[in-house]
Design a protein around this motif. Structure first.
Motif, mmCIF file in Angstrom:
data_model
loop_
_atom_site.group_PDB
_atom_site.id
_atom_site.type_symbol
_atom_site.label_atom_id
_atom_site.label_comp_id
_atom_site.label_asym_id
_atom_site.label_seq_id
_atom_site.Cartn_x
_atom_site.Cartn_y
_atom_site.Cartn_z
ATOM 1 N N ALA A 151 78.891 5.253 -2.412
ATOM 2 C CA ALA A 151 78.705 4.360 -3.563
ATOM 3 C C ALA A 151 78.544 5.155 -4.856
ATOM 4 N N LEU A 152 77.811 6.260 -4.805
ATOM 5 C CA LEU A 152 77.646 7.096 -5.992
ATOM 6 C C LEU A 152 78.974 7.718 -6.415
ATOM 7 N N ALA A 153 79.778 8.128 -5.428
ATOM 8 C CA ALA A 153 81.086 8.709 -5.752
ATOM 9 C C ALA A 153 81.968 7.687 -6.457
ATOM 10 N N GLY A 154 81.903 6.441 -5.987
ATOM 11 C CA GLY A 154 82.681 5.402 -6.654
ATOM 12 C C GLY A 154 82.197 5.149 -8.063
ATOM 13 N N ALA A 155 80.867 5.085 -8.229
ATOM 14 C CA ALA A 155 80.320 4.831 -9.562
ATOM 15 C C ALA A 155 80.562 5.999 -10.508
ATOM 16 N N ALA A 156 80.624 7.227 -9.978
ATOM 17 C CA ALA A 156 80.847 8.400 -10.815
ATOM 18 C C ALA A 156 82.319 8.623 -11.124
ATOM 19 N N GLY A 157 83.210 7.842 -10.522
ATOM 20 C CA GLY A 157 84.640 8.015 -10.767
ATOM 21 C C GLY A 157 85.233 9.201 -10.042
ATOM 22 N N VAL A 158 84.633 9.579 -8.902
ATOM 23 C CA VAL A 158 85.144 10.730 -8.151
ATOM 24 C C VAL A 158 86.607 10.549 -7.763
ATOM 25 N N PRO A 159 87.046 9.392 -7.244
ATOM 26 C CA PRO A 159 88.472 9.248 -6.920
ATOM 27 C C PRO A 159 89.374 9.459 -8.137
ATOM 28 N N ALA A 160 88.963 8.924 -9.301
ATOM 29 C CA ALA A 160 89.784 9.095 -10.505
ATOM 30 C C ALA A 160 89.848 10.554 -10.915
ATOM 31 N N VAL A 161 88.708 11.269 -10.826
ATOM 32 C CA VAL A 161 88.707 12.683 -11.188
ATOM 33 C C VAL A 161 89.529 13.484 -10.201
ATOM 34 N N ALA A 162 89.415 13.140 -8.915
ATOM 35 C CA ALA A 162 90.195 13.852 -7.906
ATOM 36 C C ALA A 162 91.694 13.637 -8.138
ATOM 37 N N ASP A 163 92.084 12.413 -8.487
ATOM 38 C CA ASP A 163 93.503 12.162 -8.816
ATOM 39 C C ASP A 163 93.914 12.957 -10.052
ATOM 40 N N ALA A 164 92.987 13.063 -11.023
ATOM 41 C CA ALA A 164 93.298 13.842 -12.220
ATOM 42 C C ALA A 164 93.468 15.318 -11.872
ATOM 43 N N VAL A 165 92.688 15.808 -10.918
ATOM 44 C CA VAL A 165 92.842 17.197 -10.478
ATOM 45 C C VAL A 165 94.223 17.410 -9.867
ATOM 46 N N ARG A 166 94.648 16.477 -9.039
ATOM 47 C CA ARG A 166 95.974 16.597 -8.443
ATOM 48 C C ARG A 166 97.050 16.568 -9.531
ATOM 49 N N GLY A 167 96.915 15.622 -10.480
ATOM 50 C CA GLY A 167 97.889 15.561 -11.560
ATOM 51 C C GLY A 167 97.861 16.811 -12.418
#
Length: 561
Positions: A308-324
């Motif tokens: 839940a904290l990862a979702g609230a912190a935007g971890v998936p979005a940041v991880a996608d940004a790392v890939r991009g």
């Protein structure tokens, strides 16, 4: 037979000595309990414990050579007459008008000086203090030296202030002698409001049936047996019961002997305080009746919270940004040099989130690692999921705990909820995403691209030079050939095709490496937000559970006699 059993019980009671050091240890355990539950349990539920700790500490500091005994009874029970008869002096007013007095009178056997501090604490006014010391008595009163006898107001007085004074004094004295009379010995008030409340203080309770001379000799045993039955029902089985006659010295012998034994033992104060601790411990036991959780929040709750904290912190979005960003930077480093400048016009995904960009690395300013990010705010669903996860942590951690601890655990779990957004943002901004260094293979592929590009450029310039010479009418250059194709053309076309081929071959590798970089960054980000969860949610919960464990252990120690 009844008197024999009573004497046996009294003898057994006398053997049960209270060790002063052990009592001090029990009081210290109650203090530790209060320290552990401070702020977690409502103060209203701890008033009795605080009172006992303060009262006991003060009583132990005062004279232990004196025993404070109170005569308590209802209107008309004759306790003032009994007080005067025991003192063999007319000290306390006796009369038919009620209420007679609203203050306590004290008689001290021995020197008054040693008992003054004790009477100051009890609250007996100096003008109501008397000394039972006379040269005419010789050694008749020696056995009672150290006795401080109080005559209390009537507990059933029509004056409410008198009843309050009785209740206050009953909480301070060492031993209580309850005085009843043949007419009102079964009165409901004395049994339900007073005697029954003293069931944990049997060791410092006596009951006397005063004015026994008003009963026919044949009726006295029956009344005593009935009174004993009522006392047993009150939880006071074994409490000494005596029949007294204030107007006849012979009718006070049994009571006087009991007081002499009490004074000689010097145990009444310790027994009273020990009984007070027993009462407090029994009242607090329900607050820590369950075993403390061994490890606090379980792993499943912790994993749910981290997600839940990862979702609230935007971890998936940041991880996608790392890939991009990895793709962006890798293509910029390994792509055809002629189009790299065009690639640089496209924004870096991490820079758009104000996260470490291509220039970040060992030489980046420290402030860049803690600057606010532009990670998207959590959605309503993500905020709801976080709230549910925190509630789940609290519920699982406090399962089985008695009230009010589940509420305290929930409050602790949510105590730093307002700090979470900033803490999560700092955690994301401060996480090493593994993007501060260029992989070696980027450099190798980039060098190869520059090599083939230079070859193509050399071929192009070579061909251009030949065209220029022909245009000027100068002798044409004799190009070396590879088969039938001039070498400059081979260099030009070969360099261009090789550059495109290298870029095409690098793309799958870049895609695989970008996915790996994403997973690595996501793992690091998840670890960072998990640390935030530990500090802001799990640690406060563990602190409350640790308090519960300390409180439970302290109360167990306080219960040991």
């Amino acid at each position: 037979m009844t008197n024999f059993v009573g004497r046996m019980r009294e003898a057994i009671r006398g053997d049960q000595r209270v060790d002063a050091d052990a009592l001090v240890d029990r009081l210290a355990a109650v203090r530790r309990f209060l320290d552990a539950v401070d702020g977690q349990v409502p103060d209203a539920q701890l008033v009795a414990a605080h009172t006992v700790v303060e009262r006991a500490g003060t009583r132990l500091e005062l004279s232990r050579d004196h025993t404070v005994v109170a005569l308590a009874g209802a209107t008309g029970s004759g306790k003032s007459s009994l007080f005067n008869a025991l003192a063999r002096l007319d000290l306390s007013p006796v009369g038919v008008r009620r209420p007679t007095t609203g203050v306590a009178h004290a008689c001290v056997w021995g020197q008054l000086d040693g008992a003054n501090r004790l009477l100051d604490w009890v609250g007996v006014l100096p003008r109501h203090r008397f000394v039972r010391e006379s040269a005419l008595d010789a050694d008749d009163e020696t056995d009672l030296h150290g006795l401080v006898l109080l005559d209390l107001p009537d507990f059933d007085s029509v004056q409410r202030s008198h009843r309050l004074e009785v209740d206050r004094l009953l909480g301070l004295v060492d031993l209580v002698v309850w005085v009843v009379d043949p007419q009102k010995y079964a009165d409901r008030v004395i049994h339900t409001s007073y005697l029954r409340e003293f069931h944990r203080h049997k060791d410092v309770t006596l009951v006397v049936l005063n004015q026994a001379d008003r009963l026919p000799p044949a009726e006295l045993p029956r009344v005593l047996d009935d009174l004993r039955r009522l006392l047993d029902a009150d939880g006071l089985a074994g409490v000494p019961l005596h029949a007294t006659v204030a107007v006849d010295p012979a009718g006070l012998t049994a009571l006087r002997e009991a007081l002499e034994r009490t004074v000689a033992e010097r145990q009444a104060a310790l027994r009273r305080l020990s009984g007070d601790v027993d009462t407090v411990v029994a009242g607090l036991d329900e607050l820590v009746s369950a075993d403390a959780p061994a490890t606090g929040p379980d792993e499943a709750a912790g994993r749910e919270l981290t997600r839940a904290l990862a979702g609230a912190a935007g971890v998936p979005a940041v991880a996608d940004a790392v890939r991009g960003a990895y793709r962006h930077r890798a293509v910029g480093s390994t792509g055809w040099p002629l189009v790299r400048a065009w690639r640089k016009l496209r924004p870096d995904p991490l820079r758009r989130l104000h996260l470490p960009g291509p220039a970040a690395g060992a030489d980046a300013p420290e402030e860049s690692l803690v600057a606010a990010t532009s990670v998207p705010d959590p959605t309503a669903a993500q905020r709801s999921a976080l709230g549910l996860a925190i509630r789940s942590v609290a519920d699982r951690s406090s399962a089985g705990l008695p009230a009010p601890w589940p509420g305290a655990v929930t409050t602790a779990a949510r105590s730093r909820l307002g700090d979470l957004p900033d803490a999560l943002d700092r955690a994301v901004a401060g996480t090493d995403l593994g993007m501060d260094r260029r992989p070696v293979w980027w450099r190798l592929v980039g060098g190869l691209q520059w090599l083939v590009t230079l070859a193509a450029l050399a071929g192009l310039l070579w061909l251009a030079a030949g065209y220029a010479l022909r245009a000027l009418g100068l002798p044409a250059l004799d190009y070396p050939r590879v088969g039938e194709v001039p070498l400059p053309t081979v260099l030009l076309l070969g360099g261009l095709l090789a550059g495109l081929l290298v870029a095409a071959l690098a793309r799958p590798v870049i895609g695989w490496a970008a996915g790996r970089a994403r997973r690595r960054a996501e793992k690091r980000l998840t670890g960072a937000v998990a640390t935030v969860g530990e500090e802001h949610v799990l640690d406060p919960v563990r602190a409350v559970l640790a308090r519960y464990g300390r409180a439970r252990e302290a109360l167990r120690e306080a219960a040991r006699r």
